[in-house]
Structures are given as structure tokens and as C-alpha cells.
Scaffold this motif. Structure first.
Motif, PDB file in Angstrom:
ATOM      1  N   ALA A 405      55.036 -65.870  17.316  1.00 32.85           N
ATOM      2  CA  ALA A 405      55.785 -64.891  18.103  1.00 32.85           C
ATOM      3  C   ALA A 405      54.852 -64.362  19.076  1.00 32.85           C
ATOM      4  N   LEU A 406      55.252 -64.567  20.305  1.00 27.52           N
ATOM      5  CA  LEU A 406      54.440 -63.871  21.569  1.00 27.52           C
ATOM      6  C   LEU A 406      55.238 -62.651  22.242  1.00 27.52           C
ATOM      7  N   THR A 407      54.397 -61.794  22.541  1.00 27.76           N
ATOM      8  CA  THR A 407      55.099 -60.619  23.347  1.00 27.76           C
ATOM      9  C   THR A 407      54.103 -60.589  24.510  1.00 27.76           C
ATOM     10  N   SER A 408      54.610 -60.002  25.555  1.00 28.39           N
ATOM     11  CA  SER A 408      53.817 -59.629  26.818  1.00 28.39           C
ATOM     12  C   SER A 408      54.246 -58.288  27.538  1.00 28.39           C
ATOM     13  N   GLN A 409      53.422 -57.722  27.920  1.00 25.72           N
ATOM     14  CA  GLN A 409      53.809 -56.406  28.546  1.00 25.72           C
ATOM     15  C   GLN A 409      54.206 -56.537  30.289  1.00 25.72           C
ATOM     16  N   ASN A 454      60.169 -66.756   9.649  1.00 27.59           N
ATOM     17  CA  ASN A 454      59.871 -67.517  10.609  1.00 27.59           C
ATOM     18  C   ASN A 454      58.834 -67.640  11.520  1.00 27.59           C
ATOM     19  N   THR A 455      58.118 -66.278  11.293  1.00 18.44           N
ATOM     20  CA  THR A 455      56.793 -66.175  12.150  1.00 18.44           C
ATOM     21  C   THR A 455      55.600 -66.193  11.273  1.00 18.44           C
ATOM     22  N   LYS A 456      54.594 -66.987  11.513  1.00 16.29           N
ATOM     23  CA  LYS A 456      53.531 -67.153  10.990  1.00 16.29           C
ATOM     24  C   LYS A 456      52.451 -66.385  11.717  1.00 16.29           C
ATOM     25  N   ALA A 457      52.507 -66.181  12.691  1.00 17.97           N
ATOM     26  CA  ALA A 457      51.389 -65.482  13.626  1.00 17.97           C
ATOM     27  C   ALA A 457      51.951 -64.686  14.809  1.00 17.97           C
ATOM     28  N   VAL A 458      51.224 -63.555  15.102  1.00 16.22           N
ATOM     29  CA  VAL A 458      51.775 -62.722  16.195  1.00 16.22           C
ATOM     30  C   VAL A 458      50.793 -62.709  17.435  1.00 16.22           C
ATOM     31  N   ALA A 459      51.007 -62.803  18.470  1.00 15.09           N
ATOM     32  CA  ALA A 459      50.067 -62.956  19.610  1.00 15.09           C
ATOM     33  C   ALA A 459      50.793 -61.857  20.694  1.00 15.09           C
ATOM     34  N   MET A 460      49.857 -60.653  21.119  1.00 14.18           N
ATOM     35  CA  MET A 460      50.380 -59.795  21.786  1.00 14.18           C
ATOM     36  C   MET A 460      49.570 -59.496  23.184  1.00 14.18           C
ATOM     37  N   HIS A 461      50.116 -59.649  24.440  1.00 14.94           N
ATOM     38  CA  HIS A 461      49.459 -59.321  25.479  1.00 14.94           C
ATOM     39  C   HIS A 461      49.621 -57.704  25.669  1.00 14.94           C
ATOM     40  N   LEU A 462      48.868 -56.863  25.866  1.00 15.06           N
ATOM     41  CA  LEU A 462      49.283 -55.462  25.967  1.00 15.06           C
ATOM     42  C   LEU A 462      48.400 -54.726  27.120  1.00 15.06           C
ATOM     43  N   GLU A 463      48.724 -53.873  27.954  1.00 13.53           N
ATOM     44  CA  GLU A 463      47.660 -53.116  28.816  1.00 13.53           C
ATOM     45  C   GLU A 463      47.450 -51.736  28.175  1.00 13.53           C
ATOM     46  N   ASP A 464      48.215 -51.336  27.465  1.00  5.60           N
ATOM     47  CA  ASP A 464      48.045 -49.790  26.940  1.00  5.60           C
ATOM     48  C   ASP A 464      48.948 -49.892  25.368  1.00  5.60           C
ATOM     49  N   ARG A 476      47.677 -53.367  10.441  1.00  6.06           N
ATOM     50  CA  ARG A 476      47.108 -53.618   9.172  1.00  6.06           C
ATOM     51  C   ARG A 476      48.071 -54.086   8.136  1.00  6.06           C
ATOM     52  N   ARG A 477      49.238 -53.944   7.881  1.00  4.60           N
ATOM     53  CA  ARG A 477      50.044 -54.195   7.164  1.00  4.60           C
ATOM     54  C   ARG A 477      50.251 -55.860   7.369  1.00  4.60           C
ATOM     55  N   VAL A 478      50.407 -55.942   8.765  1.00  5.30           N
ATOM     56  CA  VAL A 478      50.914 -57.511   9.109  1.00  5.30           C
ATOM     57  C   VAL A 478      49.736 -58.408   8.714  1.00  5.30           C
ATOM     58  N   VAL A 479      48.664 -57.812   9.027  1.00  2.49           N
ATOM     59  CA  VAL A 479      47.511 -58.494   9.074  1.00  2.49           C
ATOM     60  C   VAL A 479      47.179 -59.350   7.817  1.00  2.49           C
ATOM     61  N   LYS A 480      47.441 -58.660   6.641  1.00  2.10           N
ATOM     62  CA  LYS A 480      47.401 -58.900   5.219  1.00  2.10           C
ATOM     63  C   LYS A 480      48.060 -60.220   5.000  1.00  2.10           C
ATOM     64  N   GLU A 481      49.109 -60.528   5.846  1.00  2.84           N
ATOM     65  CA  GLU A 481      49.980 -61.613   5.730  1.00  2.84           C
ATOM     66  C   GLU A 481      49.805 -63.034   6.726  1.00  2.84           C
ATOM     67  N   LYS A 482      49.703 -62.354   8.029  1.00  3.17           N
ATOM     68  CA  LYS A 482      49.688 -63.277   9.060  1.00  3.17           C
ATOM     69  C   LYS A 482      48.591 -62.709  10.153  1.00  3.17           C
ATOM     70  N   PRO A 483      47.950 -63.867  11.043  1.00  5.00           N
ATOM     71  CA  PRO A 483      47.208 -63.179  12.118  1.00  5.00           C
ATOM     72  C   PRO A 483      47.952 -62.596  12.929  1.00  5.00           C
ATOM     73  N   VAL A 484      47.490 -61.365  13.716  1.00  7.23           N
ATOM     74  CA  VAL A 484      47.801 -60.736  14.738  1.00  7.23           C
ATOM     75  C   VAL A 484      46.622 -60.775  16.001  1.00  7.23           C
ATOM     76  N   ILE A 485      46.993 -61.564  17.042  1.00  7.89           N
ATOM     77  CA  ILE A 485      46.202 -61.756  18.046  1.00  7.89           C
ATOM     78  C   ILE A 485      46.550 -60.744  19.270  1.00  7.89           C
ATOM     79  N   VAL A 486      45.538 -60.203  19.782  1.00  7.18           N
ATOM     80  CA  VAL A 486      45.797 -59.205  20.851  1.00  7.18           C
ATOM     81  C   VAL A 486      44.955 -59.542  22.177  1.00  7.18           C
ATOM     82  N   LEU A 487      45.516 -59.724  23.214  1.00  3.18           N
ATOM     83  CA  LEU A 487      44.848 -59.786  24.555  1.00  3.18           C
ATOM     84  C   LEU A 487      45.037 -58.204  25.253  1.00  3.18           C
ATOM     85  N   LYS A 488      44.131 -57.690  24.985  1.00  2.88           N
ATOM     86  CA  LYS A 488      44.112 -56.272  25.603  1.00  2.88           C
ATOM     87  C   LYS A 488      43.833 -56.369  26.908  1.00  2.88           C
TER      88      LYS A 488
END
Lengths: 710, 710
Positions: A405-409, A454-464, A476-488
Motif C-alpha cells: 500500500a502506497l500513500t503520498s502527500q 491484503n497489505t504486506k508492506a506500507v510505503a509512505m511519502h510525507l512532508e510532515d 510501532r504496532r504495524v512494524v511488528k507485522e509488516k514493513p513501513v517504508i517512509v520517504l520523508k
């Protein structure tokens, strides 16, 4: 902290607040430290030269003399400090001298006297502090004093409060960490005492939100303990805690938004080129199976579906309303949607805060809140959720189902996600634009993706982040189960920040973000392309079970570059035990090199790749493989690719499930071979030794954060 | 240095060498320093307690006492050092004490007495040293003392000798450089004095190659000067200078190799799958216009060309002989080729040093040398030189003419170069495998490419340098005209090095390489893909004339990421003056942001891109543009690409020649648009904000090294 200690601090703060002061005096600061068990040097306040000499005799020489005045913050500049005063006579003279200096510096300053303080020193000079970060709230800082922290900015931050273990971790998280362990023959510090001091500072600022900044600088740390030689405390209005909805409530609404039984399109249009037309088309052509209700006051029917003048007229429940109308019509339509009981308002329109229309945005936030509607946006492209074939967006449909799952600001970054996904055939579960983030933000989305199978990893673009703590909790909760990738984004834009303390000045936005995202277990991507590649690769790589990485390469030259890349990515090249070395040697030419990299040499047939890779997968002591392929006539690219895919699949069948990445050097056929490998669960790239290893490094960072490595 | 100084040093060294010592005593070291004008503390050698007290009184208290013994290198460990001795009486006692300690430490040590030394200190503690690097020879080092250099390895290296300006540059080339300038209220050091000290050390080791290591640690540097408080000098056998041919000689042979009138293929074959067949086919199909002579003892004709039993039988001059025969047949054939007077032996065969056959390799090196033949390889894929349509390789032909020359030490990397070139349509002038580098190495190739008008940039993959100084000399010349990009593999493999000094221990392979390559003006690529992208992009980007970079972006999100990337790449975001800001504002919507990035906002028509980009190109104060494109219906990707290509071309016509790079965010059409832009001189990439900026950063690094920026 026991009640008495809290009471003592309360009294000091109340007095200062009552007097309208923002800076505490040194004695007040030290009083607070003492209440919280933070050691400070022996000291006392003298109001006469004679009293100062008596105090010094009690404390023991040498002493330090410091002016005490609520109006003089920079005591040294005011000539208000004397260090290493050795006799009673010198103390008397010193008292008079700094008093005179202080009066000359600021004739109007209120002067409470002179502080006489035990001269501490020796051991290690460190700095411990706390600030109130606009994103994360109370944050505690640690660094080595002097040049290291002030010139090299060698400092580390954590969310307050920290546990003892977290505080110990901070001691190791600075570049000069060795120093405290006694590098260069120095006395090692009492790490436990120092960690406890950090912990206590973190608890102090947590217990008293009105403490804006704490600066213990220097703290002298040696084998016997840690003493805060100078204390500066700044107080202010406590920051308001952001509103947080209960997790169940978030989840209930998010589930209706991502798995809606029905979607209304407000501003649906039959006219080509209109946003309301694109949204309708994407919903229908994307294959969404729920009900679609076009809302348009003028058309009885759109794309073969009955249209309604208002969402109020829809004779069914509506889960999601997609807004495709100009900003000025949004408030009224949102009221209608709210009354209709929609769960989500997908607010595509722009023309709100991003164009300066802050009031307009505030207005729709309030309408949504009043009705319990969660709003995505405004100023977004919409969102995709492939398990429901849902393309609620004006962009082109995307339907390759997958598990990231990808999100973008930013809309531009969203478009890059879409293009990259299409060209690499990246399977996604969701792509979500958050835009102005007037309501739904990353923590809401994480709360949904956490439990979304349906989601095994999350990738997020964020500016703030609107609510840094909310994000960290969710991550912290999610990371126990699946990777959280962040582009800050905005890494290097150090916010100009008015700081009243050293710690404050050090807390540049990005350093705080970086440390705290790491603390949350998030995998931070250094750039856009890295985020996209991590998103593509992490879900298909199995998690490693240990740190032993082995490189197997047909090209010696790639082996060297892959080794470089492993070190850069924080990976551990396994020190191969003799029996394993011998086992590899049995498969490779006599002039090949075992050890690590295992260099099978250039002209080898497929069987050599097969034997060595199978050995690498089968041996329990090896946890991950990095392959270097060299295009030859003997083992052409697709032969290599099919062979590796088969061996990896066979070994997986046997329970040997390990991450395998590959770098392919060769003519253009290696591109097809890399794609084939990717499709078969081996993360492979042509013309780069860095990318496959960087991706493996990202997987490892997550695995460590999730506690999967022994 | 004047003759007397040299003589004094000569005497000390001769004495030590005569005694078979490798370490000089402290007085010897200080004597050498004095001869070279390197300040050391006042001091003298005492052989009795009484004499030590007298000396101390002369020098002035406090003093330091140190044992003097050629057999005791680690004086502190031996209890042979007393610091801060304050009175004559204490000096006398101290003398006896350290003598006793030294005897207890090593009863067999020869003891020459006790050194009485002025106690220096205060100011900044720095380290200045020199080592003999296996690749680069004499290298001088500088760092800040203590934790900074020993824990954080904050040290910088240069080839010795250094000029005064280079030495000054070293002071700014450490991370903690601010400290010497007086950060944190400290006294600034006398930078000129410190630089002069570094310069003198560099001259000392240059003048006396038998000085293997010098360690001045600490040197105390303050506003009054720089004094070397402790001197350690280690001597050894001087390293042999590598043989270097005269530049004209190299050029003459290299020109015959790259522009041969005739090529013989030794081991030419008509049989498919043979290397000698592939080479013949590539020469012919590649379109080479010179004469081709197949050499094969058994065939009268190969591919329609008359074949010869031996190269000796060829009735014409032969410039190049390509070897496609097994290693064991090489020596005899090379003798023949040598006698025939070929300029270059292209030694494709493997089976030499890389398989342990070091003697075999030495043998062919000697044959080649005897005949004045330059040998490329052995163990290579061959080489390409497109201006001559020359594909002297067993790999597939490559014929896209362009202006970058690439070389690789590894065959695998060579194959990656080929594949990448083909897929990106990168125009090349040459691709050269250097393999075992038994003879021709990077400096030879640089000497050719320097004056080759077909080559505008050089990119080299290397794992080591045979002659570091030769390379630096050649690179420095070339860099004045064209960029030299280097991918140095083995970055992180710190050579285990037996070091007798601090400086030696700090001189890890990569740090020395990194500093010295930078000193040579080389653009170092962090990884394989970076090298390839720099190679592709640098020749097509014009050189910037100044540091002012402006970002113009349609996506605010890209703008933030592009800014991050600019900072990472060491680029300067121009501080836009008010009149220019106003000029940009005239073209963008009122809610767009001028400043830098110039955010034209998302939904703008082509004219907004056109107006702002034209302004950016036309205004003389702007030196480079970074464009951020966001895919919209209003300005589709190809419309953007064609528009930008046209505006850039038009402005170039007017003399506004500036580097322009672009990041394209959007659906897959942005890939075609990026390609189009690349073909039109704008370096553009889809799905990444980092790559275009990294490439621009590389161009800037070269432009600075070439002295093009004011």
C-alpha cells in the motif's frame, strides 16, 4: 516519581509562572533536578561575600561562582561566571567582581545573589537535554559535549519518556559512542548511571508538559556516576495534545472507506475531460462491484446508471462520497453527505489551504467532524484499493493486484507511484493521496493497513506529520507485522527555530525525524526511487532469520562492488567457517575464490551457479544470498534466471526460505532475466550492484525492528 | 630546503641506517624537524639527574621528562614519561624514577638518557603525519587530535609534496574544520603557520624517500604558531619508483592502437562459437575500414579474407594484434608479433595472474617490453573505438557513436557497460577492458583520451592503481579539459596494514584514495549505476559557469525532494533577488510560490513552463536549472518534453548555454518524454528526483575541479 518530588517541581514551576518568567534560575533548575534524582554539584546561594566564602568552605574548594539573575540568561557573556576559585579570600573577591560585572552588563537586572558550586569535571563531558518538538512533542537528547556535539552535531534524540534500555541505546547511537566505553585509554563512564539520568530527564518533561526545554550541559560522567554541572530549564505554555479517535472508531470508518458497498460520485459527469467523468469511468472500468451512484442535479442518467440530484436522494446507504465539484460547492454537498451518513468524503477538489484558502478548509473540516465523516484530502487524486477493484480517482485505472500500500502527500509523487507501478508491474493493494491532510492522515491509514490482510508492506511519502506521536504509535504496532517504508521529504530544510537552549538549537527537524522514525522501526528511504524500489521488492522478499549474508558471484568485479554495497547497507558478510568454505570449493574452479564473496569465476556452466546457490540456500548458517551474475555464452541470462528461480523454489519447498537478491551484469538480455527473477521472488536488477543490496538492507532494517533476527 | 638542512637530515638517517634501526629516537626526530623548520618545544638531553634540572631551568618550568631509548618505542607503556614537572627538585626525582621504570620494563634496552622538554599545550591539538602509501607513495595527513581523529577518523590526506595552498585546503577538509577557525569561542589557530608545517613535513618525506612514516602527534596550534610536541619518524627501504614511459611515446603507441591501419587476429577462426571467430565477425560487421589479417596456421582463408600461418607472414605493417588463442600459445605468438613491430597486443586470453599463473604473465610482460609492444590485458573482452568502427572484442558489436570513453578492470563490469549503453542508446567513443593490467593501465588510456577529440568525458571502473602518481598526473591534465569519472571498487575493504604510527593506522585504503582522487579533480561515482549515468549524462550537459542553481517545478512535492537532492549533491540553491522573484511571479498563479524552488503549481498550461524556463535560461545570474514536471492533462509529458527541448535549443542559439536537468513524475508516458529530452541535451529521468540532481552535482564537481566556476 513519588508525590513529594512532583510537588516540589510543581511549586517551583508555579512560582515562576506566577512571576511571568520563562527561564528558571539555576537554583530552581537544580532544585527540580534534585527532586527527580538527577545529581547536581554541591552548592548554595550566597547573598553576601562573607556567606559565599562560608558556603565554599562547606562544599570544598575549588568552587565555581555564578551570578543568579532571572534577567541574565547568558551568564558568561555578562562576566557572571568564575571557575576554579581556590580560597576563601578569592571567593570573597570573586563575589564582588561578578556582581559588579552583572550590574554593568544590565543595570536593570534583578540579582538574587551568587551561586557557589562545587567544581566538577574530569570524566566525560556530555550533554543531556529535552525539547518540545512541534511534531513529536517532548523529545530527549543526548550527545558528547564540546566540539563533538556543537561542531559535528553528534547528538541523538528519542521520544520522551524513554525506558532504561532506550536510554542505554542512545549512548550507543552517537558516532563517538566508543568514547564512553573508554576509547583511547579513557575511564569508561558508568553507562547505567548516565542512562538513568537521561530517563529521569525524559520523565520530568513528560510529567510537566509546561517544561519546554531542559539543558544539562555539561553533565560530567565518569565511572562513579553522572553529575549535571549546569542546568537550564525553560518553561512555557504546554502544547495541546492532538485529538485522537479510538482505534476501533478509526478502523470502522476506514474499513467502510476501503471496502465500500457503495460509492457516490458528487459531480459525476458524462462529459469527457471532466474530473467527474474520469472518476465515473475509472470506477466502472476498474471493475468495482459495489453500487455506484452518480450525483448530478442536471442529468437523469450517467454512463447507464441512474443519477440523483443530491446524495440525499439516493435510496440506499452510501459508504463513500467522491467529490468532483469546485471548492465553492463543497460545503453544502458535504453537509448533505454527512446527513446521509457516509463514512468517507474523498475530497479531490483543490482550492483550499494549498491556495491560501485556510478558512475554507477549516469550514469543511468542521462539517465533516460534526457528521463523523472522515475526509481524505482535499487536493488529491483520489485513491485505489485493488482487492475491491476500486479506482476512486481521476487518474488512469491501475489494477495489478499485489501487497504493498502506497500513500503520498503530493499529487506529483502519486503520479510517479502510478507510472512506476505500471512500468515495473508492481502489484499494489492501495495507492492513496492524502494531499492537504485536513483530516485523514498517515496514522489513520496505518491503522487500516495494519489489519488488512491484503497489505504486506506500507510505503509512505510525507512532508510532515500532523501528529508525530500518533504516527509513531501506529507505526510501532504495524512494524511488528509488516514493513513501513517512509520517504520523508524536506530532509535538508532545517527549520529555522528560535531556541533558548543548546538542545533546542541542535534539534533540527531532520535529525529529530530521523532518530524517531528509526525508533519507531520505520525503514526510511533516502529518495523517491528508493522508496519505490523498496515498495516493489520488500513484499516479495522473505524475511531473513539471521545476519549472515553470503555473496555468490560469477564476476569477481561485481563481487567487490557487492561487498562495498553490503557494508554501505549495514549488512554483515558472513565469516564462512572452514567446512562450509570447503563445501563451496568443491563446486568451483581451483583458481576461484571461496571465502565471501564466493567467486565462482567467469566462464562457469549453469551447474556451478546451481550447486553453489543450492548450498547457500540449504546451509542453515547462511541467512541471505546476494548473487552476482556475469553474462557469458556458457550461461546466458535467461538460463541463469530460470535456473535460479527453480533452485530457489525447490529449496523453499524444502523449508529453506531465505531472501535472495541478484545483480546482473551483461548485455540487454539481462533486463528480461531480471524481470523474470523478480516475478519469481528473486529481487534482481541489471547494471547495478547497489540496488539489490540496498533493498536487502532495507528488508534487514525492518527485520531487526520487528525483532525477527536472533 | 637549503643544502645544510638536507645534510643534517642525511647525517641522522645515515647513522640510524648504519645501526640497522627503523625508528629514530626522539632527539633525532626533533633534530630533523629543526632542520626543516618545523618548530618543536625547547628541550635537551640529560644524562644525569643534575643535568636534567639544569636544562629544565634553562627551558623554563613546567617540563616533560621522557626516556630516550632506541629500544623503547612505546614510552608511556614503559613508564618512561612524566608530564608537568614543576620544580628542579621534582625534575631530579623524576629523572631517577623514569630511568628505573625503563630498566624494569626492558632490562636490555639501551638507554641514552632523559629528554627534558618544554611543556607545550593549550590551543588546538592536531596531528600532522606522513606515510608511504603502496599506491600513491608519500602521502601527508592532517587531522584534529584526540577523539576526533582517533574515534571519528576525521583526517585528510594529500599527495606529498603539497603547496601552501593545498595545505591550507587540508585545514578546511576535515569535518571539524570550524574548530580551527575558532568555533565555540576558542582561539583561532594560526592557519598559515599550521599549513606551512604541513608543507614542510611533505617536503621532508619527498626529499628523503627512506623516511617511511612521520608522526607529529600532538602538534599544538594556536594564534602564535604550531609546535610539534612529539615526533616519531620511521625509516625503511625507499619504494622503487614505477617505470614511466615518456608521454610522447605512450601517445604514439596508443594512437596506433586506437586508430590502427591494420589489425591481425591471432587465432582467427571460421568456426562459430570460437573467440577467434567472434573477433573476426565483430571487426568485419562493425565496419572497420583498415586491413584485417586473420592468423591461423591451418586455414588459407577466413570469412573471405586471406589468412596467414603466422603474423610474420603478413606482407604489410600491422598496428594491432588481437590474441584469441589459449594462454600456453601466447608467448611464442607474442614474440612473433613483437618482431613484426605491432604497437598493441590485445590480450584476450585468460589463464594468467587471475588463475595464479603469475610467472606466465610476467613472461609475456617481458616479451612485450623487449619489443616495445604495449599489451592490453590479459584476461579481457577486448576494446571498442567507435570513431574507427573498431570492435576488437569477442562480445557483440556496439556502434552508437558518442563522446564518452569507458574502461573497466573487470569483464563483468565491461558487460554491464555494454548492456547499459545499448539500452540507453548511450553514445560512446571507446569501451576498453584492462583486465589484469599487466602493461597498459589507466594512465596510458588517459594520456590517449586527453588529446582525443572524439572523447569528451572518461569513465573508469578500477579496483586498484598500479601507479597512483602516474594516474594522478594524467588525471590532473585531463580534468582541465574533460571530466574523469572513477568508480573505485573495494571502497570498504580497509586493507589490513601493519602500521608503526598513528598516521599509518589512519591511512585506510579508501580514505587515501578518496582524498587523493578528489585532489586530482576526479569525479568519484559512489556505485556502478552512478558511474554509468554520469558517463551517459556528463558529455551532453554543458558546463555551468557559476554556482546558482534554480529549481522550477510543477509539483510542489517534487520541489521539496529536488531541494533535498540539491543539498545532498553539494549544489547551491540560488537566493533569488527580488527583481527576479517578481519576474517569475508574473508567470505563475498567485498561490504559486516564487523563491527557490519556483513552484508554478500543478494545473498549469505549457506556457507557464515555457515562460519560467525561458526566464531561467535568459537571466545571467542563474547558472543551472533543475526542472520538476508533473504529468497533467493540461501539459502532457510529450508536450512538456518538446516544449523544453525547443526552449533550451532556442536559448542556446542566443548564447544562453546552461545545464538543464529534469525529474518527470507521471504515468508511463514520462519515460518516452525523458528519453526525448535526453536526446535533446536535457538530462531527464522518470520516477526519481535524485538521479537528475546527482548528475548535475557530478558535472559541478568536475567544473569546480577544472576551475570553470568563478
Amino acid at each position: 516519581m513519588e508525590q513529594g518530588a512532583r510537588g516540589a517541581v510543581r511549586d517551583v514551576l508555579d512560582k515562576a509562572l506566577a512571576e511571568g518568567r520563562t527561564a528558571l534560575t539555576a537554583p530552581e533548575g537544580r532544585g527540580i533536578c534534585q527532586a527527580y534524582g538527577i545529581a547536581t554539584p554541591g552548592e548554595g546561594l550566597a547573598t553576601s561575600a562573607g556567606q559565599s566564602a562560608e558556603l565554599a568552605a562547606e562544599i570544598g574548594f575549588p568552587v565555581v561562582l555564578k551570578i543568579v539573575s532571572p534577567d541574565i540568561l547568558h551568564k558568561t557573556d555578562a562576566g557572571g561566571v568564575l571557575v576554579g576559585v581556590k580560597t576563601a579570600e578569592e571567593v570573597r573577591e570573586g563575589f564582588d567582581e561578578i556582581l559588579a560585572n552583572a550590574r554593568a552588563y544590565d543595570p536593570d537586572a534583578r540579582i538574587d545573589g551568587v551561586q557557589v558550586q562545587q567544581l566538577v569535571g574530569g570524566g566525560h563531558e556530555v550533554i543531556v537535554g529535552a525539547v518540545t518538538d512541534p511534531t513529536f512533542g517532548k523529545v530527549v537528547a543526548f550527545g558528547l559535549g564540546g566540539v563533538l556535539v556543537e561542531v559535528l552535531k553528534d547528538v541523538t534524540f528519542r521520544l520522551a519518556p524513554v525506558s532504561g534500555d532506550e536510554a542505554l541505546g542512545m549512548l550507543d547511537d552517537i558516532k563517538a559512542a566508543e568514547v564512553l566505553r573508554g576509547a583511547r585509554g579513557a575511564e569508561p563512564a558508568d553507562r547505567k548511571a548516565l542512562a538513568e539520568l537521561i530517563e529521569r530527564v525524559s520523565r520530568l518533561v513528560t510529567d510537566f508538559p509546561e517544561i519546554a526545554e531542559v539543558d544539562l550541559n555539561p553533565v560530567f560522567a565518569d565511572a562513579r556516576g553522572a553529575v549535571a554541572a549546569d542546568v537550564r530549564i525553560i518553561i512555557g505554555e504546554p502544547a495541546r495534545e492532538p485529538d485522537r479517535l479510538p482505534r476501533e472508531e478509526i478502523l470502522r470508518q476506514m474499513t467502510r472507506i476501503f471496502k465500500p458497498r457503495s460509492v457516490a460520485v458528487i459531480g459525476a459527469s458524462a462529459e469527457d475531460g471532466k474530473i467527474g467523468n474520469s472518476v465515473m469511468r475509472n470506477l466502472i472500468n476498474g471493475g468495482y462491484q459495489g453500487r455506484i451512484f452518480p450525483i448530478n442535479p442536471k442529468a437523469p442518467e450517467i454512463m447507464g446508471l441512474p443519477a440523483y440530484q443530491s446524495i440525499s436522494d439516493v435510496p440506499h446507504d452510501v459508504d463513500v462520497a467522491v467529490f468532483a465539484i469546485p471548492a465553492k460547492f463543497v460545503p453544502a454537498a458535504l453537509e448533505d453527505a454527512g446527513r446521509k451518513g457516509v463514512a468517507g468524503a474523498i475530497m479531490i477538489p483543490s482550492g483550499f489551504a494549498e491556495t491560501g484558502n485556510v478558512e475554507g478548509q477549516q469550514e469543511i473540516v468542521e462539517i465533516a467532524r460534526r457528521h463523523g465523516v472522515r475526509m481524505l484530502g482535499p487536493n488529491i487524486y483520489g485513491y485505489y484499493y485493488t482487492p475491491e477493484n476500486l479506482c476512486a480517482t481521476f487518474c488512469t485505472p491501475y489494477d495489478v493486484k499485489g501487497s504493498v500500500a502506497l500513500t503520498s502527500q503530493s499529487g506529483g509523487i502519486g503520479m510517479a507511484i502510478l507510472g512506476f507501478s505500471r512500468t515495473t508491474k508492481m502489484g499494489v493493494s492501495a495507492i492513496v493521496g492524502v494531499g492537504n491532510k485536513a483530516d485523514v492522515d498517515e496514522d489513520d491509514l496505518l491503522t487500516f493497513f495494519e489489519q488488512d490482510d491484503n497489505t504486506k508492506a506500507v510505503a509512505m511519502h510525507l512532508e510532515d506529520l500532523k501528529d508525530g506521536r500518533g504516527f509513531v504509535d501506529a507505526a510501532r504496532r504495524v512494524v511488528k507485522e509488516k514493513p513501513v517504508i517512509v520517504l520523508k521529504a524536506g530532509r535538508t530544510a532545517m527549520g529555522a527555530r528560535a531556541a533558548g537552549s543548546h538542545t533546542g538549537a541542535l534539534a533540527g527537524d531532520d535529525k529529530v525525524y530521523d532518530d524517531i522514525l528509526r525508533q519507531a522501526g520505520v525503514v526510511r528511504a533516502p529518495g523517491l526511487n528508493d522508496m519505490l524500489e523498496y515498495a516493489r521488492a520488500l513484499p516479495i522478499l522473505p524475511a531473513p532469520k539471521g545476519e549472515n549474508v553470503v555473496i555468490i558471484t560469477g564476476a569477481g568485479g561485481s563481487g567487490v562492488l557487492l561487498s562495498d554495497a553490503c557494508v554501505d547497507a549495514g549488512l554483515t558478510l558472513m565469516d564462512i567457517p572452514p567446512d562450509l568454505d570447503e563445501a563451496f570449493r568443491a563446486f568451483i574452479p581451483p583458481f576461484g575464490a571461496a571465502g565471501n564473496p564466493v567467486d565462482i569465476t567467469g566462464g562457469e556452466p549453469p551447474s556451478t551457479y546451481q550447486n553453489t546457490v543450492r548450498l547457500g540456500l540449504a546451509d542453515d548458517r547462511i541467512h541471505a544470498l546476494v548473487l552476482g551474475y556475469w553474462h557469458t555464452i556458457v550461461t546466458p541470462p535467461m538460463v541463469f534466471a530460470e535456473l535460479i528461480a527453480r533452485v530457489v523454489a525447490e529449496e523453499r519447498e524444502k523449508g529453506n526460505v531465505k531472501p535472495v537478491v541478484a545483480s546482473l551484469a551483461g548485455d540487454t538480455e539481462v533486463e528480461e532475466a531480471s524481470e523474470y527473477l523478480f516475478e519469481h521472488g528473486v529481487v534482481a536488477y541489471p547494471y547495478t550492484t547497489e540496488k539489490p543490496v540496498a533493498v536487502l538492507g532495507a528488508k534487514y532494517r525492518w527485520a531487526r525492528a520487528a525483532g525477527l533476527l536472533s
